[in-house]
Design a protein around this motif. Sequence first.
Motif, short mmCIF file in Angstrom:
data_model
loop_
_atom_site.label_atom_id
_atom_site.label_comp_id
_atom_site.label_asym_id
_atom_site.label_seq_id
_atom_site.Cartn_x
_atom_site.Cartn_y
_atom_site.Cartn_z
N ASN A 163 -8.10 47.29 -30.25
CA ASN A 163 -8.42 48.10 -29.08
C ASN A 163 -8.10 49.57 -29.35
N GLU A 164 -8.92 50.20 -30.17
CA GLU A 164 -8.71 51.60 -30.53
C GLU A 164 -8.94 52.56 -29.36
N ASP A 165 -9.66 52.09 -28.33
CA ASP A 165 -10.01 52.96 -27.20
C ASP A 165 -9.03 52.87 -26.03
N ALA A 166 -7.94 52.15 -26.20
CA ALA A 166 -6.98 52.02 -25.10
C ALA A 166 -6.45 53.38 -24.67
N LYS A 167 -6.39 53.59 -23.36
CA LYS A 167 -5.83 54.83 -22.83
C LYS A 167 -4.32 54.82 -23.00
N VAL A 168 -3.75 55.94 -23.45
CA VAL A 168 -2.31 56.04 -23.66
C VAL A 168 -1.73 57.02 -22.64
N ILE A 169 -0.73 56.58 -21.89
CA ILE A 169 -0.13 57.39 -20.82
C ILE A 169 1.38 57.51 -21.07
N LEU A 170 1.88 58.73 -21.01
CA LEU A 170 3.31 59.01 -21.16
C LEU A 170 3.87 59.38 -19.80
N SER A 220 10.45 61.73 -20.15
CA SER A 220 9.23 62.01 -20.91
C SER A 220 9.08 63.49 -21.24
N TYR A 221 9.62 64.36 -20.40
CA TYR A 221 9.48 65.80 -20.64
C TYR A 221 10.19 66.21 -21.93
N LEU A 222 11.19 65.45 -22.35
CA LEU A 222 11.94 65.79 -23.56
C LEU A 222 11.10 65.62 -24.81
N ILE A 223 10.10 64.77 -24.73
CA ILE A 223 9.40 64.35 -25.94
C ILE A 223 7.91 64.69 -25.95
N LYS A 224 7.38 65.16 -24.82
CA LYS A 224 5.93 65.29 -24.69
C LYS A 224 5.32 66.25 -25.69
N ASP A 225 6.02 67.34 -26.03
CA ASP A 225 5.47 68.31 -26.98
C ASP A 225 5.57 67.80 -28.42
N THR A 226 6.72 67.26 -28.77
CA THR A 226 6.92 66.75 -30.13
C THR A 226 6.02 65.56 -30.41
N LEU A 227 5.78 64.73 -29.41
CA LEU A 227 4.97 63.53 -29.60
C LEU A 227 3.55 63.89 -30.06
N LYS A 228 3.06 65.05 -29.66
CA LYS A 228 1.72 65.47 -30.06
C LYS A 228 1.62 65.63 -31.58
N ASN A 229 2.74 65.93 -32.24
CA ASN A 229 2.74 66.08 -33.70
C ASN A 229 2.71 64.73 -34.42
N TRP A 230 3.05 63.67 -33.72
CA TRP A 230 3.15 62.35 -34.33
C TRP A 230 1.98 61.44 -33.99
N MET A 231 1.39 61.62 -32.82
CA MET A 231 0.31 60.75 -32.37
C MET A 231 -1.02 61.22 -32.95
N ASP A 257 -3.88 60.13 -31.89
CA ASP A 257 -4.81 60.18 -30.77
C ASP A 257 -4.17 60.91 -29.58
N ASP A 258 -5.02 61.37 -28.67
CA ASP A 258 -4.52 62.06 -27.48
C ASP A 258 -3.84 61.07 -26.54
N PHE A 259 -2.95 61.60 -25.72
CA PHE A 259 -2.34 60.81 -24.66
C PHE A 259 -2.29 61.65 -23.39
N ILE A 260 -2.14 60.99 -22.27
CA ILE A 260 -2.07 61.67 -20.97
C ILE A 260 -0.61 61.73 -20.55
N TYR A 261 -0.14 62.93 -20.23
CA TYR A 261 1.23 63.09 -19.72
C TYR A 261 1.16 63.15 -18.20
N ASP A 262 1.77 62.17 -17.55
CA ASP A 262 1.68 62.06 -16.09
C ASP A 262 3.04 61.66 -15.51
N VAL A 263 3.77 62.64 -15.01
CA VAL A 263 5.10 62.37 -14.47
C VAL A 263 5.05 61.52 -13.20
N ASN A 264 3.89 61.50 -12.55
CA ASN A 264 3.76 60.76 -11.29
C ASN A 264 3.10 59.39 -11.46
#
Length: 265
Positions: A213-220, A225-236, A238-245
């Motif tokens: 399932n390569e097309d699965a949506k990834v949500i953080l 989550s705020y501690l890691i959201k910027d650094t995670l972009k360097n490791w992932m 594929d794109d992910f959605i950051y949604d605190v709510n």
Amino acid sequence: MKQSNGKNDTILYADIGNSTIDFLAVNDDTFSTEKVRTRSKDDIFNYIGKMKDIHEVYISSVNSSGLQSLKEALAYEFPFCRISFIDQKTMEEFASCHKISVDNIDILGSDLFCDIVAEDNKNGMIVIDLGTASKILYLDKGSCFKGCQIFPGLSSFSEILHAKTDLLKDSPIIINPPLVSLKTEECISSGVINGVSSLISGMVNAIKKTYDNEDAKVILTGGNSYLIKDTLKNWMKDDFIYDVNHTLKGLVKISGHDITFLKGE
């Protein structure tokens, strides 16, 4: 004791975690969110005491003491408000209505159920919920919940090192630390931030490969989550959605109300 006037009554949503309670207060034309410490009864009473009117309350809880304090505060200020809990029966009815398969619904935490129902599922969904405990959940293309992985919350790493070693202090986590460092505080933060980012990236890739399932949506989401959201972009890769709510969206959706006003960040 306050009594509702029947006009512009507030609907209150409460996601009670082990560290904080995420509140969402909604009336006809406005909404507000606020975090309150779960173990502070005074903070909970102060928050509820600030409200002018509460007509309905929807609660998801994984912490009994926080739930008890909230129930006492509501009983004191708004004894006539209607309270609904996201319990097993509620989850079973919602899952059946929306054709979501959850084989462990009898033990699944209501917060995790909120996580997997918050978004319309088209291609599968991987939810990374970083709270007091860190979770990675997978819902497949057919809306079957396959399960999750649980590991310590980001804030726990430094506490564990401090408790188990003589020389390492309980250091605050530094956002965007260097990959390696000669400074102890940065070394610990890199182990937390870069280490967990690598773990998450590897797990997301493994889930996509294992379940084809390569097309699965990834949500953080989640309180850490705020501690890691910027650094995670360097490791992932594929794109992910950051949604605190995200979890609150699930709670609102289960209540049967509109969630379109809740934005991601």
